[in-house]
Design an enzyme around this catalytic site. Structure first.
Site, PDB file in Angstrom:
ATOM      1  N   LEU A  69       0.859  -1.192   0.000  1.00 18.19           N
ATOM      2  CA  LEU A  69       0.000   0.000   0.000  1.00 18.19           C
ATOM      3  C   LEU A  69       0.894   1.240   0.000  1.00 18.19           C
ATOM      4  CD1 LEU A  69      -3.102  -0.620   2.287  1.00 18.19           C
ATOM      5  CD2 LEU A  69      -2.916  -0.572  -0.199  1.00 18.19           C
ATOM      6  N   HIS A  70       1.298   1.635  -1.193  1.00 15.00           N
ATOM      7  CA  HIS A  70       2.259   2.731  -1.331  1.00 15.00           C
ATOM      8  C   HIS A  70       1.729   4.046  -0.751  1.00 15.00           C
ATOM      9  CE1 HIS A  70       4.479   0.158  -4.130  1.00 15.00           C
ATOM     10  NE2 HIS A  70       3.345  -0.047  -4.779  1.00 15.00           N
ATOM     11  N   ASP A  71       0.640   4.536  -1.313  1.00 12.27           N
ATOM     12  CA  ASP A  71       0.198   5.907  -1.037  1.00 12.27           C
ATOM     13  C   ASP A  71      -0.270   6.140   0.399  1.00 12.27           C
ATOM     14  OD1 ASP A  71       0.832   6.392  -3.668  1.00 12.27           O
ATOM     15  OD2 ASP A  71      -1.222   6.245  -4.392  1.00 12.27           O
TER      16      ASP A  71
END
Length: 318
Positions: A239-241
């Protein structure tokens, strides 16, 4: 103490979850949501931001679409990751409101100018809109508290061997941002690849009895498909953002180091690379706080507890 924020995003599954995470916390005061092309085309990312805000009953937040393409290059999109709509998976509502009849840069400038506190910018897509804002409104630089961005990597890339997607899409914009002198927190792949959501985490989210958590679980079901490819070596989906929001809410979950970061804008092999001087080899002063480590369980717990806040009372309070 409240923190006024502007989210500049290209929704995108993880952008949508970052937006949902941010709006669960009253201390983060959203002045605007602006959109860029990236994970999908500009019309789709704008529509997706409106759909997520409609789900959250937050039509009070002004929304504007931004640049249709990078500063000096053709547009690249990540439809192989996010699907035809950019948010494939759940059945999201159609937008209940319209975007502002001004550009993303105009909306950001307007809201920063009106704010009584310095504003934190949170770009989770290509940095085109932020670069245009900084280039056209130098008088507002002092009213920007910090830029907390998802992009780059000190190690390997995910779009080319050297470059992370957001920076690769518009390296000239990233170069402007990192040279701006405004404090930057860089949430790159080094940390976001540690923010993996596992199958059991998705089931934990699915068990939360509200429509927002159900939507997030279904977003993650789709997002998992791309990341199950063995080439990545992932157990879950990164979950980058949401790491940007998690750092604002709980910086103690992260290990960070102040570094000089430069952007490669010329090389055929390393275009879009974020050159992170972790060992102070260049002698250049640090221009970014770079995140390297993450307490994954603490990150997941923050997400789960935040999603539980979306009770019917909370969703219908406006």
């Amino acid at each position: 103490m409240t923190c006024p924020i502007i989210l500049d995003c290209d929704p995108g599954h993880d952008d949508a979850i970052a937006l949902i995470l941010a709006l669960a916390h009253p201390d983060l005061v959203p002045l605007a949501v602006t959109t860029s092309a990236g994970n999908q085309t500009p019309d789709k990312t704008l529509n997706n931001a409106l759909r997520i805000l409609t789900l959250l009953n937050r039509s009070d937040i002004p929304v504007a679409g931004g640049a249709a393409k990078p500063l000096a290059r053709d547009l690249i999109i990540a439809d192989n990751v996010h699907g035809e709509t950019g948010l494939d998976g759940p059945a999201l509502p159609n937008p209940s409101f319209s975007p502002q009849a001004i550009t993303a840069v105009e909306l950001m400038a307007q809201q920063i100018r009106k704010s009584h506190q310095p504003v934190t910018l949170i770009p989770t897509g290509p940095l085109t809109n932020i670069a245009l804002l900084l280039a056209s409104h130098s008088e507002l630089h002092d009213k920007i508290e910090r830029i907390v961005l998802m992009g780059g990597a000190a190690g390997v890339g995910n779009w080319t061997p050297a470059a992370e997607f957001n920076i690769f899409v518009d390296p000239e914009a990233a170069d402007i941002v990192f040279k701006s002198g405004i404090p930057i927190t860089m949430c790159g792949l080094d940390v976001t690849h540690q923010a993996q959501i596992m199958d059991e985490d998705i089931e934990r989210i699915r068990a939360i009895p509200n429509p927002v958590a159900k939507c997030v679980a279904e977003l993650l079901d789709f997002f998992m498909i791309y990341h199950r490819d063995p080439k990545w070596g992932f157990v879950g989906a990164p979950l980058h953002d949401p790491c940007t929001i998690a750092w604002l809410l709980k910086p103690e979950l992260f290990d960070a180091q102040d570094c000089w970061v430069g952007i490669e804008t010329q090389s055929e092999l390393t275009l879009g690379m974020t050159v992170v001087d972790r060992y102070q080899l260049t002698g250049k002063p640090a221009n970014a706080t770079v995140l390297f480590g993450l307490n994954r369980q603490g990150f997941v717990d923050l997400l789960v507890h935040s999603l539980a806040a979306y009770t019917p009372t909370y969703l219908n309070r406006r």
